[in-house]
Motif scaffolding. Structure first.
Motif, PDB file in Angstrom:
ATOM      1  N   ASN A 126     -11.234   2.958  -2.189  1.00  0.00           N
ATOM      2  CA  ASN A 126     -10.827   3.848  -1.113  1.00  0.00           C
ATOM      3  C   ASN A 126     -10.750   5.282  -1.630  1.00  0.00           C
ATOM      4  O   ASN A 126     -10.848   5.534  -2.832  1.00  0.00           O
ATOM      5  CB  ASN A 126      -9.474   3.407  -0.533  1.00  0.00           C
ATOM      6  CG  ASN A 126      -8.409   3.321  -1.610  1.00  0.00           C
ATOM      7  OD1 ASN A 126      -7.808   4.320  -1.981  1.00  0.00           O
ATOM      8  ND2 ASN A 126      -8.183   2.127  -2.153  1.00  0.00           N
ATOM      9  N   GLN A 127     -10.553   6.211  -0.711  1.00  0.00           N
ATOM     10  CA  GLN A 127     -10.498   7.625  -1.072  1.00  0.00           C
ATOM     11  C   GLN A 127      -9.384   7.930  -2.057  1.00  0.00           C
ATOM     12  O   GLN A 127      -9.536   8.781  -2.949  1.00  0.00           O
ATOM     13  CB  GLN A 127     -10.316   8.459   0.200  1.00  0.00           C
ATOM     14  CG  GLN A 127     -10.227   9.957  -0.053  1.00  0.00           C
ATOM     15  CD  GLN A 127     -10.303  10.760   1.222  1.00  0.00           C
ATOM     16  OE1 GLN A 127     -11.394  10.964   1.752  1.00  0.00           O
ATOM     17  NE2 GLN A 127      -9.160  11.197   1.734  1.00  0.00           N
ATOM     18  N   ILE A 128      -8.255   7.244  -1.915  1.00  0.00           N
ATOM     19  CA  ILE A 128      -7.133   7.497  -2.813  1.00  0.00           C
ATOM     20  C   ILE A 128      -7.478   7.073  -4.238  1.00  0.00           C
ATOM     21  O   ILE A 128      -7.222   7.807  -5.199  1.00  0.00           O
ATOM     22  CB  ILE A 128      -5.864   6.784  -2.309  1.00  0.00           C
ATOM     23  CG1 ILE A 128      -5.417   7.407  -0.984  1.00  0.00           C
ATOM     24  CG2 ILE A 128      -4.743   6.862  -3.345  1.00  0.00           C
ATOM     25  CD1 ILE A 128      -4.267   6.694  -0.318  1.00  0.00           C
ATOM     26  N   SER A 129      -8.081   5.908  -4.390  1.00  0.00           N
ATOM     27  CA  SER A 129      -8.436   5.462  -5.740  1.00  0.00           C
ATOM     28  C   SER A 129      -9.495   6.359  -6.363  1.00  0.00           C
ATOM     29  O   SER A 129      -9.560   6.505  -7.594  1.00  0.00           O
ATOM     30  CB  SER A 129      -8.918   4.009  -5.720  1.00  0.00           C
ATOM     31  OG  SER A 129     -10.088   3.863  -4.945  1.00  0.00           O
ATOM     32  N   GLU A 131      -9.557   9.488  -6.450  1.00  0.00           N
ATOM     33  CA  GLU A 131      -8.908  10.579  -7.185  1.00  0.00           C
ATOM     34  C   GLU A 131      -8.747  10.228  -8.661  1.00  0.00           C
ATOM     35  O   GLU A 131      -8.701  11.105  -9.524  1.00  0.00           O
ATOM     36  CB  GLU A 131      -7.544  10.896  -6.580  1.00  0.00           C
ATOM     37  CG  GLU A 131      -6.807  12.002  -7.304  1.00  0.00           C
ATOM     38  CD  GLU A 131      -5.462  12.356  -6.678  1.00  0.00           C
ATOM     39  OE1 GLU A 131      -4.824  13.297  -7.197  1.00  0.00           O
ATOM     40  OE2 GLU A 131      -5.070  11.715  -5.694  1.00  0.00           O
ATOM     41  N   CYS A 183       3.685  13.176  -7.953  1.00  0.00           N
ATOM     42  CA  CYS A 183       2.638  13.025  -6.947  1.00  0.00           C
ATOM     43  C   CYS A 183       1.500  12.144  -7.459  1.00  0.00           C
ATOM     44  O   CYS A 183       0.940  11.337  -6.702  1.00  0.00           O
ATOM     45  CB  CYS A 183       2.099  14.391  -6.527  1.00  0.00           C
ATOM     46  SG  CYS A 183       3.201  15.317  -5.440  1.00  0.00           S
ATOM     47  N   TYR A 187       0.393   8.509  -5.541  1.00  0.00           N
ATOM     48  CA  TYR A 187      -0.926   8.102  -5.057  1.00  0.00           C
ATOM     49  C   TYR A 187      -1.565   7.014  -5.914  1.00  0.00           C
ATOM     50  O   TYR A 187      -2.339   6.189  -5.402  1.00  0.00           O
ATOM     51  CB  TYR A 187      -1.829   9.326  -4.912  1.00  0.00           C
ATOM     52  CG  TYR A 187      -1.451  10.127  -3.686  1.00  0.00           C
ATOM     53  CD1 TYR A 187      -1.701   9.626  -2.412  1.00  0.00           C
ATOM     54  CD2 TYR A 187      -0.783  11.341  -3.799  1.00  0.00           C
ATOM     55  CE1 TYR A 187      -1.305  10.322  -1.277  1.00  0.00           C
ATOM     56  CE2 TYR A 187      -0.391  12.044  -2.668  1.00  0.00           C
ATOM     57  CZ  TYR A 187      -0.654  11.522  -1.409  1.00  0.00           C
ATOM     58  OH  TYR A 187      -0.258  12.212  -0.285  1.00  0.00           O
ATOM     59  N   LYS A 190      -0.030   3.964  -4.535  1.00  0.00           N
ATOM     60  CA  LYS A 190      -0.604   3.673  -3.218  1.00  0.00           C
ATOM     61  C   LYS A 190      -1.992   3.065  -3.361  1.00  0.00           C
ATOM     62  O   LYS A 190      -2.360   2.136  -2.612  1.00  0.00           O
ATOM     63  CB  LYS A 190      -0.653   4.941  -2.370  1.00  0.00           C
ATOM     64  CG  LYS A 190      -1.112   4.702  -0.935  1.00  0.00           C
ATOM     65  CD  LYS A 190      -0.934   5.924  -0.074  1.00  0.00           C
ATOM     66  CE  LYS A 190       0.537   6.166   0.251  1.00  0.00           C
ATOM     67  NZ  LYS A 190       1.090   5.115   1.137  1.00  0.00           N
ATOM     68  N   ALA A 191      -2.783   3.567  -4.306  1.00  0.00           N
ATOM     69  CA  ALA A 191      -4.098   2.971  -4.545  1.00  0.00           C
ATOM     70  C   ALA A 191      -3.962   1.508  -4.960  1.00  0.00           C
ATOM     71  O   ALA A 191      -4.767   0.661  -4.554  1.00  0.00           O
ATOM     72  CB  ALA A 191      -4.848   3.766  -5.611  1.00  0.00           C
ATOM     73  N   PHE A 223     -10.774  16.470  -5.278  1.00  0.00           N
ATOM     74  CA  PHE A 223      -9.320  16.404  -5.457  1.00  0.00           C
ATOM     75  C   PHE A 223      -8.832  17.418  -6.497  1.00  0.00           C
ATOM     76  O   PHE A 223      -7.742  17.972  -6.365  1.00  0.00           O
ATOM     77  CB  PHE A 223      -8.894  14.994  -5.869  1.00  0.00           C
ATOM     78  CG  PHE A 223      -8.654  14.071  -4.703  1.00  0.00           C
ATOM     79  CD1 PHE A 223      -7.611  14.289  -3.828  1.00  0.00           C
ATOM     80  CD2 PHE A 223      -9.474  12.962  -4.485  1.00  0.00           C
ATOM     81  CE1 PHE A 223      -7.378  13.448  -2.754  1.00  0.00           C
ATOM     82  CE2 PHE A 223      -9.255  12.111  -3.418  1.00  0.00           C
ATOM     83  CZ  PHE A 223      -8.211  12.350  -2.545  1.00  0.00           C
TER      84      PHE A 223
END
Length: 250
Positions: A126-129, A131, A183, A187, A190-191, A223
């Motif tokens: 996903n987009q978060i991972s 980063e 931060c 994230y 969350k990933a 990012f």
């Protein structure tokens, strides 16, 4: 990495206490275990001092004035409370190796420990991972971190990455400020949550798909261009704490 000027001790105490309170709110706490640390300004190489939570307080109880000061050997040099020796072994390794790592966050969350148990670690799902593409080291499990000789291996595994997966143990993030390190952990965790959810869905929805490496590298670069926004996120979190539990500043 270039170093970032450190905040004064009062600001560091406020921010680190806020990090503990927010971690409790997000469900990252583990009773009395896991630690966040911040390097105090001043001090020559090898003689730096660090803020750490006293052993015995829950994350939701930590106030700025409760934080103790320890040296690189984990000796308490200010504050009337004890510390967890194993807790600072990992932190001292990172602070020693990285001049830019003014703050170190270490967690034992379920998603983080689940991914830390996976052979392939954090996947590009996903987009978060994205980063964290090629920005997370992996350190093999060596047991509870009582052995100071493990520090050199932790340093090698972290290298210049912004985070580290500790196999069978948890997650670690670093940053030039408490805001940055927190931060990054937010994230990264969350990933891991998304990866855990995707793995559960795969049994009924079919195999998950991964972001191609070239695209992950592109997103990671994107990012990097907005990392300054972490300070805005942090300021928003502080406002929320000021409304709901302002005693963290005491």
């Amino acid at each position: 990495m270039p170093t970032t000027p450190q905040a004064d001790e009062a600001t560091l105490r406020r921010d680190l206490a806020a990090a503990y309170r927010l971690a409790a709110r997000f469900g990252w706490d583990d009773t009395l275990y896991t630690h966040f640390s911040a390097r105090l300004p001043g001090g020559r190489k090898g003689q730096q001092r660090f803020l750490l939570n006293p052993f015995g307080l829950l994350f939701k109880e930590v106030r700025a004035s409760d934080l103790i000061v320890v040296d690189l050997d984990g000796k308490v040099v200010q504050g009337g409370a004890a510390m967890n020796p194993a807790g600072f072994t990992i932190h001292s390794a990172v602070h020693t190796a990285r001049d830019d790592a003014h703050c170190v966050i270490h967690t034992h969350t379920v998603p983080g420990m689940a991914v830390a148990a996976c052979e392939q670690g954090l996947l590009q799902l996903n987009q978060i991972s994205a980063e964290f593409h090629q920005s997370v080291g992996v350190h093999p499990y060596e047991g509870v971190a009582f052995n100071l000789e493990e520090r050199s291996r932790i340093q090698a595994a972290l290298a210049d990455n912004m985070a580290l997966i500790l196999r069978h143990h948890g997650l670690l993030s670093v940053g030039p400020t408490v805001a940055d390190a927190f931060c990054v952990m937010y994230y990264l965790n969350k990933a891991c949550e998304i990866q855990l959810a995707a793995a559960q869905l795969a049994s009924i929805a079919g195999p998950v798909t991964r972001i191609p490496p070239v695209l992950s590298a592109h997103v990671r670069k994107q990012f990097r261009g907005v990392e300054h926004e972490r300070q805005l996120v942090w300021a928003a979190w502080l406002r929320e704490l000021d409304r709901s539990e302002p005693d963290y500043r005491l």
